[in-house]
Design a protein around this motif. Structure first.
Motif, short mmCIF file in Angstrom:
data_model
loop_
_atom_site.label_atom_id
_atom_site.label_comp_id
_atom_site.label_asym_id
_atom_site.label_seq_id
_atom_site.Cartn_x
_atom_site.Cartn_y
_atom_site.Cartn_z
N TYR A 27 43.56 27.67 47.22
CA TYR A 27 44.39 28.94 47.38
C TYR A 27 43.80 29.71 48.49
CZ TYR A 27 46.26 27.71 42.82
OH TYR A 27 46.92 27.02 41.52
N ASN A 28 43.07 29.14 49.42
CA ASN A 28 42.78 30.07 50.55
C ASN A 28 43.60 30.16 51.61
OD1 ASN A 28 40.04 29.35 49.02
ND2 ASN A 28 39.53 27.84 50.61
N GLY A 190 47.04 46.76 43.37
CA GLY A 190 48.48 46.78 42.95
C GLY A 190 49.22 45.57 43.75
N LEU A 191 50.14 45.33 44.26
CA LEU A 191 50.86 44.07 44.52
C LEU A 191 49.80 43.31 45.71
CD1 LEU A 191 52.06 44.29 47.42
CD2 LEU A 191 53.66 45.77 46.57
N LEU A 192 49.10 43.84 46.46
CA LEU A 192 48.03 43.46 47.18
C LEU A 192 46.86 42.49 46.28
CD1 LEU A 192 47.03 46.79 49.51
CD2 LEU A 192 48.35 44.83 50.26
N MET A 193 46.70 42.94 45.05
CA MET A 193 45.86 42.10 44.22
C MET A 193 46.54 41.16 43.17
SD MET A 193 42.68 41.60 43.33
CE MET A 193 41.85 43.04 44.11
N PHE A 266 59.48 35.86 34.60
CA PHE A 266 59.50 36.93 35.92
C PHE A 266 58.41 36.20 36.91
CE2 PHE A 266 61.36 40.22 32.95
CZ PHE A 266 62.44 40.14 33.53
N ALA A 267 58.90 36.24 38.24
CA ALA A 267 57.80 35.91 39.11
C ALA A 267 56.71 36.68 39.02
CB ALA A 267 58.72 35.57 40.49
N VAL A 268 56.81 37.90 38.95
CA VAL A 268 55.67 38.84 39.26
C VAL A 268 54.43 38.55 38.15
CG1 VAL A 268 56.52 40.70 37.91
CG2 VAL A 268 54.85 41.12 39.80
N ASP A 269 55.18 38.16 36.77
CA ASP A 269 54.14 37.83 35.74
C ASP A 269 53.47 36.29 36.00
OD1 ASP A 269 54.89 40.40 34.56
OD2 ASP A 269 56.46 39.21 33.36
N TYR A 270 54.21 35.23 36.63
CA TYR A 270 53.74 34.28 37.18
C TYR A 270 52.49 34.48 38.02
CZ TYR A 270 53.40 29.73 39.26
OH TYR A 270 53.00 28.45 39.58
N LEU A 271 52.92 35.10 39.08
CA LEU A 271 52.17 35.31 40.17
C LEU A 271 50.85 36.23 39.63
CD1 LEU A 271 54.40 36.13 43.07
CD2 LEU A 271 53.15 33.92 42.68
N THR A 272 50.74 37.28 38.97
CA THR A 272 49.80 37.77 38.43
C THR A 272 49.05 36.95 37.55
OG1 THR A 272 50.87 39.80 38.50
CG2 THR A 272 49.04 39.61 36.90
N SER A 273 49.39 36.08 36.82
CA SER A 273 48.68 35.27 35.89
C SER A 273 47.60 34.28 36.61
CB SER A 273 49.48 34.41 34.67
OG SER A 273 50.20 33.34 35.67
N VAL A 274 48.41 33.70 37.59
CA VAL A 274 47.57 32.95 38.48
C VAL A 274 46.19 33.64 39.27
CG1 VAL A 274 47.71 31.25 40.44
CG2 VAL A 274 49.57 31.27 38.98
N THR A 275 46.66 34.54 39.68
CA THR A 275 45.56 35.37 40.53
C THR A 275 44.49 35.70 39.45
OG1 THR A 275 47.22 36.09 42.04
CG2 THR A 275 45.04 37.48 42.18
N LYS A 276 44.76 36.26 38.49
CA LYS A 276 43.80 36.70 37.47
C LYS A 276 43.03 35.50 37.11
CE LYS A 276 45.82 40.67 35.48
NZ LYS A 276 46.27 41.54 34.16
N LEU A 278 42.38 32.90 38.87
CA LEU A 278 41.32 32.38 40.12
C LEU A 278 40.15 33.43 40.17
CD1 LEU A 278 44.06 31.72 42.71
CD2 LEU A 278 42.72 30.03 41.95
N LEU A 279 40.60 34.73 39.89
CA LEU A 279 39.70 35.69 39.84
C LEU A 279 38.46 35.48 38.64
CD1 LEU A 279 41.71 39.05 40.81
CD2 LEU A 279 39.77 37.76 42.04
N SER A 280 39.03 35.11 37.60
CA SER A 280 38.05 34.88 36.38
C SER A 280 37.38 33.54 36.38
CB SER A 280 38.87 35.31 34.98
OG SER A 280 39.87 34.17 35.05
N GLY A 281 38.09 32.55 37.13
CA GLY A 281 37.65 31.24 37.19
C GLY A 281 38.06 30.47 35.74
N GLY A 282 38.94 31.06 35.04
CA GLY A 282 39.63 30.07 33.84
C GLY A 282 40.77 29.52 34.21
N PRO A 283 41.42 29.14 33.13
CA PRO A 283 42.93 28.65 33.17
C PRO A 283 43.80 29.67 33.33
CG PRO A 283 42.17 28.35 30.78
CD PRO A 283 40.96 28.89 31.79
#
Length: 489
Positions: A27-28, A190-193, A266-276, A278-283
């Motif tokens: 995801y780089n 916000g959306l940047l994160m 919703f797309a925003v919920d999907y993208l948020t879950s993936v970023t979280k 990646l940040l936490s190192g979990g699934p």
């Protein structure tokens, strides 16, 4: 500006990208940036054009032409060409304090309005020049915490830590006001994160800026959902002014049979879950792995969903675009320097073509029905084809069904159909009315509620990061005027 004959002597060069299939392994960010000397050469392509539309920010043809921040583009191109990077950095910072964001995620309104692009067919690489300047600033230690020399004794609450909130907080803090930013998520940005994936904006870039703002005195309070878990009246009572910058995060839904199926998000919920994840190192809470994915809606969000689903290992991908396919080039009704309303192939479509052999987009289509099994899980969608038709009453084009349909088997559907305004509860908690478009009612950033201001997408509707930064900058001046009776912002 730049070398007098540079636009004739040097062809446009930009960063190279990692091969599409290779970059799907992570995801780089996937750009290999030009070396310093080559970037200076590219800055030398800037013409002495006389009327620099690149920095104008004019509204032409219903869209901005040039930079809404009025960045001093010819000036810092000239300085980069001459190797005066520190002076270029100072000129860039004079108008844009968050160039590390815009140089990555802005669609480069400046380049679309570049005179060199109209003359030669290839605009100056303004966005990459901007990125080179700001990253040079970080590498050389020019970007450091610089707290204000004195405080005014006034305090401001900023609700929302997206780009507009960061901008208004930064300017008001520099002025000497005590600024507290309330953010409902666990991290500022916000959306940047949580709205823009790592491939476009790695999160350490956001965290780097937030740390500098903290060192300068801005206080960030996360997990603070004002209007729900945090009382708005208390916030208002404890501060001399409040600025609402909660974004336009009310997603546009689909009112079709089967919408309740498990697997439609919703797309925003999907993208948020993936970023979280990646940040936490979990699934990730939501995954496309092994699934056929349906992305409903084009634009940047739809493209980001495509790129993310591919990285998660989706089995198939289809992207629906309601409107007709745009032309490959400008039409006579869309002349330069208007924003070009042409077909854009972004990283997600390029990667999908490399992975599955074709562009995922199907134009003039929409979902008629979601299909589900007995357990309520999504199994597919009925897709209706559309055709444009002129409304006899308004004359506007509308899309109507042709009667032709097809079925797409899918296990994950992502709605990326835009937003209808802000989530209303924070505005309601402060007593701020909303417009018919779902945005906060305000004149010159001032709401009808005493000492409450608003800016960004929450005020203007869904827009670009660069517009959020412009709104934050202008709103900060309005708040400062209210607090001090004058402003030097």
């Amino acid at each position: 500006m730049g070398k007098i004959t540079g636009f004739m002597d040097y062809p446009r060069k930009t960063s190279t990208e990692t091969e599409p299939l290779a970059r799907l392994e992570n995801y780089n960010e996937f750009h290999a940036w030009l070396p310093r000397e080559e970037q200076q050469t590219q800055a030398g392509r800037c013409m002495d054009c006389g009327v620099p539309f690149c920095q104008s920010g004019l509204m032409l043809g219903g869209a901005a032409s040039g930079c809404p921040l009025h960045n001093l583009i010819p000036e810092w191109n000239e300085l980069v060409w001459r190797g005066k990077w520190r002076l270029a950095f100072d000129r860039l910072r004079a108008t844009n304090r968050f160039a590390e964001f815009t140089s990555r995620v802005c669609p480069a309104l400046c380049e679309a309005a570049c005179t060199c692009g109209e003359v030669t067919g290839s605009p100056v690489s303004i966005r990459e020049n901007e990125r080179a300047i700001v990253e040079m600033g970080y590498s050389k230690g020019w970007v450091t915490a610089d707290p204000p020399p004195a405080r005014t004794g006034k305090s401001v609450a900023v609700i929302g830590a997206g780009p507009a909130g960061l901008a208004v907080a930064d300017y008001l803090n520099k002025r000497g006001h005590a600024v507290t930013v309330y953010e409902r998520e666990d991290r500022p940005g916000g959306l940047l994160m949580y709205g823009i994936p790592n491939m476009k904006l790695e999160k350490q870039v956001v965290e780097r800026r937030v740390k500098i703002m903290q060192a300068e005195g801005v206080e960030f309070l996360t997990g603070m959902n004002v209007g729900r878990t945090v009382d708005a009246a208390e916030v208002l009572a404890h501060h001399d002014a409040v600025v609402l910058c909660c974004g336009a995060k009310q997603p546009r839904d689909l009112d079709v049979p089967g919408r309740e199926a498990e697997g439609v998000y919703f797309a925003v919920d999907y993208l948020t879950s993936v970023t979280k994840a990646l940040l936490s190192g979990g699934p990730a809470a939501l995954t496309a792995e092994g699934k056929n994915v349906l992305v409903i809606g084009g634009g940047d969000t739809g493209n980001d969903c495509q790129g993310t689903a591919l990285r998660q290992g989706c089995a198939g991908l289809l992207a629906l675009e309601m409107m007709p396919e745009p032309p490959a080039g400008r039409t006579n009704t869309n002349p330069w320097p208007e924003w070009p309303r042409v077909k854009k192939t972004d990283y997600g479509q390029t990667e999908c073509a490399a992975r599955f052999g074709q562009d995922p987009r199907v134009y003039q289509t929409t979902v008629k029905e979601f299909l589900k099994d007995e357990a309520g899980h999504l199994t597919g969608a009925i897709i209706a084809r559309l055709r444009p038709e002129s409304d006899p009453d308004t004359g506007r084009t509308r899309m109507v069904p042709t009667g032709e349909e097809f079925e797409y088997p899918c296990q994950l559907a992502l709605i990326a159909a835009g937003f209808t305004g802000c989530e209303s509860y924070t505005a309601e908690a402060f007593g701020v009315p909303l417009t018919a478009r779902g945005c906060t009612a305000a004149q010159d950033y001032t709401t009808p509620v005493n000492k409450v201001f608003t800016c960004g997408d929450m005020r203007r509707g869904q827009s670009l990061v660069v517009w959020a930064l412009r709104e934050g900058r202008d709103c900060a001046a309005r708040v400062d005027q209210y607090l001090m009776g004058y402003t030097n912002l």
